[in-house]
Design a protein around this motif. Structure first.
Motif, PDB file in Angstrom:
ATOM      1  N   CYS A 102     -19.010  48.079  38.553  1.00  0.00           N
ATOM      2  CA  CYS A 102     -17.727  48.641  38.984  1.00  0.00           C
ATOM      3  C   CYS A 102     -16.716  47.535  39.280  1.00  0.00           C
ATOM      4  O   CYS A 102     -17.095  46.429  39.647  1.00  0.00           O
ATOM      5  N   ASP A 121     -18.502  51.812  35.339  1.00  0.00           N
ATOM      6  CA  ASP A 121     -19.302  52.118  34.152  1.00  0.00           C
ATOM      7  C   ASP A 121     -20.504  52.922  34.625  1.00  0.00           C
ATOM      8  O   ASP A 121     -21.477  52.363  35.122  1.00  0.00           O
TER       9      ASP A 121
ATOM     10  N   TYR B 103      -9.470  55.731  27.876  1.00  0.00           N
ATOM     11  CA  TYR B 103     -10.408  55.287  28.906  1.00  0.00           C
ATOM     12  C   TYR B 103      -9.866  54.062  29.631  1.00  0.00           C
ATOM     13  O   TYR B 103      -8.996  53.360  29.133  1.00  0.00           O
ATOM     14  N   ASP B 124     -15.019  52.159  31.360  1.00  0.00           N
ATOM     15  CA  ASP B 124     -15.528  53.499  31.654  1.00  0.00           C
ATOM     16  C   ASP B 124     -16.084  54.093  30.362  1.00  0.00           C
ATOM     17  O   ASP B 124     -15.463  54.921  29.716  1.00  0.00           O
TER      18      ASP B 124
END
Lengths: 134, 150
Positions: A102, A121, B103, B124
């Motif tokens: 993160c 993620d 994203y 992400d």
């Protein structure tokens, strides 16, 4: 506040998070706190969000990999690990070990954390908890 | 180099992606560049970009926020693109889906003498794969993430 003071506030925040002490963490946060990514507004909402994760992942732990500051912002790259040993959103424990990578972005106003953004993620987290990438 | 000069290097790199011009990469990236997240060097990075431009010919990054300290620059970027070309996903080729994706990413670069030498990124990817329709939910996952399976 200096950049180093702002970083120190954020380090204390992660220390409180690693103790799973939402009240201690909340002492560093402004009452009108907003997390735009996780849609959190105010201290009660922040505490609930934390407690939901701590219940599901009783060993949840943040490691600060890197931290920088400029003006009123502090950016932190973290690795978050935990084991799904408790009930999480109604799902019984699976014993799965999860890792999230993160970046958290914090804005600090008058010594309190006022705003937050995050890029996470969560792919590994979701994979462990039952999704497949096809 | 000042922090502002280092930020300019990262801004140029995003512009390079937006122009899809690989010939500009060597001006911004050092030959010994290493990306800690992908464990890749410069040549692999170029190959990745070429594949990305093929899969998403309108791939575009918008810098939402940028910060610098010491020799590092961190940028919060929103990437968008339409999947109209072939895209190789973990060795499996995914035929064009026509899906528009958006994203978020934070890219971190260490800059020495005006060139990127090291990189880290958090993307992400979950959101990326969700929008591509490349995610399958088991029964457990359906229960855990009901908001995703509507």
């Amino acid at each position: 506040m200096s950049l180093e003071e702002n970083k120190a506030i954020i380090r204390r925040y992660y220390e409180a998070a690693n103790k799973h002490n939402v009240d201690l963490a909340a002492e560093l946060v402004a009452p009108d706190f907003i997390d735009y990514t996780n849609k959190i507004e105010g201290l009660e909402s922040l505490k609930q969000f934390g407690n939901m994760f701590f219940k599901g992942f009783p060993d949840l732990h943040w490691t600060i990999e890197d931290i920088v500051a400029e003006e009123d912002k502090v950016w932190v790259r973290t690795t978050v690990t935990g084991t799904h040993k408790g009930e999480y959103r109604g799902v019984p424990p699976t014993g799965e070990k999860i890792t999230m990578r993160c970046v958290d972005i914090w804005r600090i106003v008058d010594g309190k954390i006022a705003e937050a953004w995050a890029v996470d993620d969560l792919l590994d987290f979701y994979k462990k908890l039952g999704i497949r990438v096809t | 180099m000042s922090s502002e000069e280092n930020k300019a290097v990262v801004r140029k790199a995003i512009e390079t992606v937006n122009k899809q011009d690989l010939s500009l990469v060597d001006d911004l990236v050092a030959p010994n560049y290493f990306d800690h997240t992908t464990q890749q060097g410069l040549e692999q990075h170029k190959k990745f970009l070429a594949m990305l431009f093929k899969g998403f010919p309108d791939f575009h990054g918008t810098i939402e926020d940028i910060i610098a300290e010491g020799d590092k620059v961190w940028a919060h970027v929103t990437f968008t693109g339409t999947h109209t070309g072939e895209w190789n996903l973990f060795g499996v080729t995914l035929a064009p889906t026509g899906k528009k994706i958006t994203y978020k990413s934070v890219t971190i670069k260490r800059i020495v003498d005006g060139k990127m030498v090291e990189g880290w990124a958090v993307n992400d990817m979950l959101d990326f794969f969700k929008q591509l329709g490349a995610i399958e939910y088991t029964e457990k996952a359906r229960k855990l993430f009901p908001q995703d399976v509507v």
